[in-house]
Design a protein around this motif. Sequence first.
Motif, PDB file in Angstrom:
ATOM      1  N   ALA A  18       1.502  -1.155   0.099  1.00 45.36           N
ATOM      2  CA  ALA A  18      -0.265  -0.063  -0.076  1.00 45.36           C
ATOM      3  C   ALA A  18       1.184   1.039   0.171  1.00 45.36           C
ATOM      4  N   VAL A  19       0.999   1.903  -0.776  1.00 43.16           N
ATOM      5  CA  VAL A  19       2.029   3.276  -1.253  1.00 43.16           C
ATOM      6  C   VAL A  19       1.054   4.234  -1.230  1.00 43.16           C
ATOM      7  N   PRO A  20       1.558   5.330  -0.016  1.00 42.04           N
ATOM      8  CA  PRO A  20       0.616   6.956   0.086  1.00 42.04           C
ATOM      9  C   PRO A  20       0.676   7.364  -1.833  1.00 42.04           C
ATOM     10  N   VAL A  21      -0.319   8.113  -1.262  1.00 41.87           N
ATOM     11  CA  VAL A  21      -0.173   8.697  -2.445  1.00 41.87           C
ATOM     12  C   VAL A  21      -0.095  10.636  -2.286  1.00 41.87           C
ATOM     13  N   GLU A  22       1.022  10.655  -2.390  1.00 41.67           N
ATOM     14  CA  GLU A  22       1.894  11.837  -2.148  1.00 41.67           C
ATOM     15  C   GLU A  22       0.297  13.017  -1.959  1.00 41.67           C
ATOM     16  N   GLY A  23       0.610  14.211  -1.305  1.00 41.52           N
ATOM     17  CA  GLY A  23      -0.178  14.946  -0.975  1.00 41.52           C
ATOM     18  C   GLY A  23      -1.764  14.830  -0.534  1.00 41.52           C
ATOM     19  N   LEU A  24      -2.118  13.567  -0.542  1.00 43.56           N
ATOM     20  CA  LEU A  24      -3.466  12.862   0.134  1.00 43.56           C
ATOM     21  C   LEU A  24      -3.632  12.248   0.652  1.00 43.56           C
ATOM     22  N   ALA A  25      -4.188  13.054   2.115  1.00 43.73           N
ATOM     23  CA  ALA A  25      -4.362  12.140   3.424  1.00 43.73           C
ATOM     24  C   ALA A  25      -5.013  10.816   2.896  1.00 43.73           C
ATOM     25  N   ASP A  26      -4.365   9.710   3.410  1.00 49.41           N
ATOM     26  CA  ASP A  26      -5.464   8.779   3.886  1.00 49.41           C
ATOM     27  C   ASP A  26      -5.015   7.501   2.828  1.00 49.41           C
ATOM     28  N   THR A  27      -5.042   8.013   1.714  1.00 52.80           N
ATOM     29  CA  THR A  27      -4.755   7.254   0.389  1.00 52.80           C
ATOM     30  C   THR A  27      -3.851   6.933  -0.079  1.00 52.80           C
ATOM     31  N   TYR A  28      -4.051   5.557  -0.910  1.00 53.08           N
ATOM     32  CA  TYR A  28      -3.125   4.348  -1.099  1.00 53.08           C
ATOM     33  C   TYR A  28      -3.343   3.952  -2.159  1.00 53.08           C
ATOM     34  N   THR A  29      -2.167   3.775  -2.820  1.00 51.18           N
ATOM     35  CA  THR A  29      -1.993   3.008  -3.921  1.00 51.18           C
ATOM     36  C   THR A  29      -1.879   1.534  -4.159  1.00 51.18           C
ATOM     37  N   VAL A  30      -2.709   0.321  -4.544  1.00 59.14           N
ATOM     38  CA  VAL A  30      -2.525  -0.917  -4.624  1.00 59.14           C
ATOM     39  C   VAL A  30      -2.497  -0.958  -5.923  1.00 59.14           C
ATOM     40  N   ASP A  31      -0.887  -1.756  -6.112  1.00 58.24           N
ATOM     41  CA  ASP A  31      -0.634  -2.587  -7.553  1.00 58.24           C
ATOM     42  C   ASP A  31      -1.115  -3.785  -7.547  1.00 58.24           C
ATOM     43  N   THR A  32      -2.439  -4.614  -8.255  1.00 57.56           N
ATOM     44  CA  THR A  32      -2.839  -5.451  -7.769  1.00 57.56           C
ATOM     45  C   THR A  32      -1.728  -6.804  -8.927  1.00 57.56           C
ATOM     46  N   LEU A  33      -0.912  -6.395 -10.480  1.00 56.52           N
ATOM     47  CA  LEU A  33       0.191  -7.017 -10.341  1.00 56.52           C
ATOM     48  C   LEU A  33      -0.836  -7.922 -11.356  1.00 56.52           C
ATOM     49  N   LEU A  34      -1.501  -7.675 -12.082  1.00 57.86           N
ATOM     50  CA  LEU A  34      -2.479  -7.847 -13.148  1.00 57.86           C
ATOM     51  C   LEU A  34      -1.621  -8.563 -14.126  1.00 57.86           C
ATOM     52  N   TYR A  35      -1.492  -9.985 -14.244  1.00 55.04           N
ATOM     53  CA  TYR A  35      -0.899 -11.060 -14.867  1.00 55.04           C
ATOM     54  C   TYR A  35       0.381 -11.351 -14.604  1.00 55.04           C
ATOM     55  N   GLY A  36       0.787 -10.781 -13.483  1.00 55.98           N
ATOM     56  CA  GLY A  36       1.720 -10.990 -13.044  1.00 55.98           C
ATOM     57  C   GLY A  36       2.693  -9.674 -13.130  1.00 55.98           C
ATOM     58  N   PHE A  37       2.197  -8.362 -13.764  1.00 53.54           N
ATOM     59  CA  PHE A  37       3.067  -7.278 -13.923  1.00 53.54           C
ATOM     60  C   PHE A  37       3.065  -6.578 -13.273  1.00 53.54           C
ATOM     61  N   GLU A  38       4.294  -5.594 -12.603  1.00 60.09           N
ATOM     62  CA  GLU A  38       4.249  -4.365 -12.089  1.00 60.09           C
ATOM     63  C   GLU A  38       3.790  -3.563 -12.945  1.00 60.09           C
ATOM     64  N   GLY A  39       3.249  -2.915 -12.496  1.00 65.53           N
ATOM     65  CA  GLY A  39       2.490  -1.383 -12.815  1.00 65.53           C
ATOM     66  C   GLY A  39       1.432  -0.782 -13.974  1.00 65.53           C
ATOM     67  N   ALA A  40       0.878  -2.288 -13.829  1.00 67.16           N
ATOM     68  CA  ALA A  40      -0.415  -2.853 -14.931  1.00 67.16           C
ATOM     69  C   ALA A  40      -1.748  -2.511 -15.023  1.00 67.16           C
ATOM     70  N   LEU A  41      -2.173  -2.625 -13.502  1.00 69.75           N
ATOM     71  CA  LEU A  41      -3.671  -2.224 -12.723  1.00 69.75           C
ATOM     72  C   LEU A  41      -3.744  -1.866 -11.731  1.00 69.75           C
ATOM     73  N   SER A  42      -3.970  -0.700 -10.949  1.00 75.56           N
ATOM     74  CA  SER A  42      -4.648   0.005  -9.615  1.00 75.56           C
ATOM     75  C   SER A  42      -5.576  -0.178  -8.861  1.00 75.56           C
ATOM     76  N   GLN A  43      -5.597  -0.035  -8.091  1.00 77.96           N
ATOM     77  CA  GLN A  43      -7.109   0.542  -7.019  1.00 77.96           C
ATOM     78  C   GLN A  43      -6.380   0.571  -6.145  1.00 77.96           C
ATOM     79  N   TYR A  44      -7.728   1.901  -5.160  1.00 76.90           N
ATOM     80  CA  TYR A  44      -7.473   2.764  -3.379  1.00 76.90           C
ATOM     81  C   TYR A  44      -7.846   2.420  -2.350  1.00 76.90           C
ATOM     82  N   VAL A  45      -6.531   2.128  -1.590  1.00 77.90           N
ATOM     83  CA  VAL A  45      -8.148   2.770  -0.089  1.00 77.90           C
ATOM     84  C   VAL A  45      -7.632   3.659   0.707  1.00 77.90           C
ATOM     85  N   LEU A  46      -8.439   3.909   1.013  1.00 74.29           N
ATOM     86  CA  LEU A  46      -8.665   4.855   1.524  1.00 74.29           C
ATOM     87  C   LEU A  46      -9.240   4.733   3.365  1.00 74.29           C
TER      88      LEU A  46
END
Length: 295
Positions: free
Chosen positions: A6-34
């Motif tokens: 869960a990578v924090p989003v700079e400048g947006l409090a409490d907001t995190y990026t999640v890499d789903t590793l779609l097809y095993g690849f990094e940086g293909a699809l992101s979701q978010y957790v607040l």
Amino acid sequence: MTDTPAVPVEGLADTYTVDTLLYGFEGALSQYVLDSAEPVVVDTGAANTTSQTYAAVDHLGIDRDEVRHVLVTHVHLDHAGGAGEFAREFPNATFYLHPEGYDYVTDADRLAALKRSVDRAMGTEDAYGDPDLVPEDRAVVVEDGERLDVGDHTLRFVDAPGHAPHHFAAFDETTGGLFSIDAAGMYQQGEMRPTTPPPSFDLEANLETVRRLRALEPARNLYGHYGPGAPDEAVAELDHYEAMLPEWVAFVDEHRAERPSVSEILAVTGAEWQSPTVQRDVAGVLNYLRERDDD
């Protein structure tokens, strides 16, 4: 790429990026957790990538029964395929869906038909895993302009067709973060690219969506492919996408008479249009142009 789930989003409090590793690849699809007072997950990823979300929630110290809200921004199965499993793993969560997307995750026949069409288009069985249904009593339809109070953040739902008719965006009025997901293009290693899939890409609807999102004056775009846009550049990115989309459609239109197939157009598609989904996106524009011709 960080090993942190869960990578924090700079400048947006409490907001995190999640890499789903779609097809095993990094940086293909992101979701978010607040990580708000009532925790929110934005999109579910595919049915076969759910473990990444659980790792992110665990990393943030959120118990699974504390997750209260899951936003299913649209029902393409790379974004919505995990919804049924999430309904079991997040037992207290409500699932929020566009009116045109609700049936695809709550009705067995509609979900099965959607899966068959996706597998056929992708040329493989279980292209995004084997999705399960969300119980009807756990799913609600949201309309344009509705707000969701999650304790210390307020999210506004925004109807966002064009990429798909069943797409909504969510604007965090507390931070200025805009979960535009696929409604405002994709962001690949700092470069904007179009995302225009079949069968329902609509240029005019997408342009109107971009204008409505820009009117919110967001601080930062949060894309589905992939991750946050540049800090304080959300409006400029929306301006850029508004200019890019017609150029992309015009490029495909220019070549389709002499190069009527997707593969033939791909052969003359330059680096400025290349993305992981360019083949699909050419097909979506061709479908849009054929329907426009028939009107």
